[in-house]
Design an enzyme around this catalytic site. Structure first.
Site, mmCIF file in Angstrom:
data_model
loop_
_atom_site.group_PDB
_atom_site.id
_atom_site.type_symbol
_atom_site.label_atom_id
_atom_site.label_comp_id
_atom_site.label_asym_id
_atom_site.label_seq_id
_atom_site.Cartn_x
_atom_site.Cartn_y
_atom_site.Cartn_z
ATOM 1 N N CYS B 86 26.473 45.032 -27.499
ATOM 2 C CA CYS B 86 26.414 46.206 -28.370
ATOM 3 C C CYS B 86 27.649 47.088 -28.169
ATOM 4 O O CYS B 86 28.749 46.687 -28.518
ATOM 5 C CB CYS B 86 25.095 46.948 -28.147
ATOM 6 S SG CYS B 86 24.691 48.089 -29.482
ATOM 7 N N HIS B 203 20.708 42.661 -28.228
ATOM 8 C CA HIS B 203 20.512 43.010 -26.813
ATOM 9 C C HIS B 203 19.662 41.962 -26.078
ATOM 10 O O HIS B 203 18.440 42.122 -26.003
ATOM 11 C CB HIS B 203 19.773 44.349 -26.719
ATOM 12 C CG HIS B 203 20.608 45.533 -27.069
ATOM 13 N ND1 HIS B 203 21.348 46.213 -26.139
ATOM 14 C CD2 HIS B 203 20.819 46.147 -28.246
ATOM 15 C CE1 HIS B 203 21.979 47.220 -26.729
ATOM 16 N NE2 HIS B 203 21.683 47.205 -28.006
ATOM 17 N N GLU B 205 19.288 41.670 -22.969
ATOM 18 C CA GLU B 205 18.653 42.297 -21.793
ATOM 19 C C GLU B 205 17.367 43.028 -22.156
ATOM 20 O O GLU B 205 16.585 43.383 -21.281
ATOM 21 C CB GLU B 205 19.653 43.238 -21.097
ATOM 22 C CG GLU B 205 19.793 44.629 -21.681
ATOM 23 C CD GLU B 205 20.589 44.688 -22.978
ATOM 24 O OE1 GLU B 205 20.908 43.617 -23.543
ATOM 25 O OE2 GLU B 205 20.872 45.806 -23.433
#
Lengths: 84, 232
Positions: B86, B203, B205
């Site tokens: 990002c 994302h 994560e």
């Protein structure tokens, strides 16, 4: 001396903010406004009286940080020299 | 094996990345402050999401001149694996460690939702473990994720097999409807020519445990683990 920088998106690049604003202006009845492009205005205070030097510094600042020359153009203006 | 997560003023996914690396995957991980000039003895770097320096000027434009970025560039030049997520992707673009540029989403809205991704290059340190043909469910959260590349650059990316992930529908088809932000060619992530530097808007994560809605993000971290284990 003061130096002004105007940064605009390159012609070939779609400007979503300008497009949305233009659309809103159309809705408000501004029929004669046929296009809107949105950019940035930056004012620099440069410690020199030498206009050429001030322009060079501003251009270097644009190339290094202030503009992304992949998608933006910049124009450097020295207000004192253009006010008359 | 050790990972570093770079922290800029305004990073806000640094702890998510740390959690994914350390707690979910058991990797020794440390935060690296943006003023540090030494990465320490790390095997991989994550540049996390957020709003570094408030996204002033342009997303990533100021962060790229942080002292730590010189060390990151050196690490990348030596072939070290670097993943920018990002805002981290935006920083890598501004730092010219990856080509192209990022613009405001075509529809001008901040977009926060799960998207489908199809991996197009499994020969990177972060994608090798993604099962062939797997459609990944991973969230995006950005206002400026509209990846822009002109025709010449797209050709260069395609010829060099540098497009890593594209937005697709649930069948894996890359369609205009599945493009959440107007990115050229539905591009969600790319890599450099050497393939050790990867940037992506989604994302991973945030998708490492089923109770987060998806664990598909794990493939990116498992790939990094496998890559480093074989490289060392």
């Amino acid at each position: 001396m003061q130096v002004e920088i105007v940064i605009t998106l390159r012609e070939s690049i779609l400007d979503p903010k300008g497009k949305a604003s233009h659309h809103a202006l159309e809705n408000l009845g501004f029929e004669e406004i046929s296009a809107v492009r949105i950019g940035k205005f930056i004012q620099l205070e440069v410690d020199t009286d030498d206009q050429a030097r001030a322009r060079d510094l501003a251009a270097a600042a644009c190339e290094k940080l202030l503009a992304n020359t992949v998608m933006e153009n910049y124009e450097i203006r020295i207000p004192d020299s253009t006010s008359n | 094996m050790k990972f570093g997560v770079i922290v800029f003023p305004g990073s806000n996914c640094d702890h998510d990345a740390y959690h994914a690396l350390k707690h979910v995957h058991g990797i020794d991980t440390s935060f690296i402050w943006h003023k540090d000039t030494d990465l320490g003895n790390v095997d991989g770097i994550i540049i996390p999401g957020g709003f570094s320096y408030g996204d002033y000027l342009r997303s990533g434009a100021i962060a790229r001149f942080s002292p730590v970025m010189t060390a990151v560039a050196d690490f990348a030049a030596r072939g070290g694996p670097v993943l920018g997520i990002c805002n981290g992707f935006q920083i890598l673009l501004e730092a010219q460690l990856l080509p192209g540029t990022m613009m405001a989403n075509e529809h001008l809205r901040f977009t926060c939702k799960f998207v489908n991704l199809v991996c197009q290059n499994r020969r990177t340190p972060f994608t090798a473990e993604i099962p062939d043909g797997k459609i990944l469910s991973i969230p995006v959260a950005h206002g400026e994720g509209n990846y822009y590349a002109d025709r010449d650059l797209i050709k260069m990316l395609e010829d060099g097999n540098q497009i890593v992930v594209r937005y697709c529908n649930e069948k894996g088809e890359v369609t205009p409807e599945s493009n959440p932000n107007g990115s050229t060619g539905n591009i969600a992530g790319i890599c450099n020519k050497k393939r050790n530097v990867v940037g992506m808007m989604p994302h991973p994560e945030r998708a490492v445990e089923e109770n987060l809605g998806s664990a598909d993000g794990r493939f990116f971290f498992e790939s990094a683990l496998a890559h480093i284990a074989t490289a060392t």
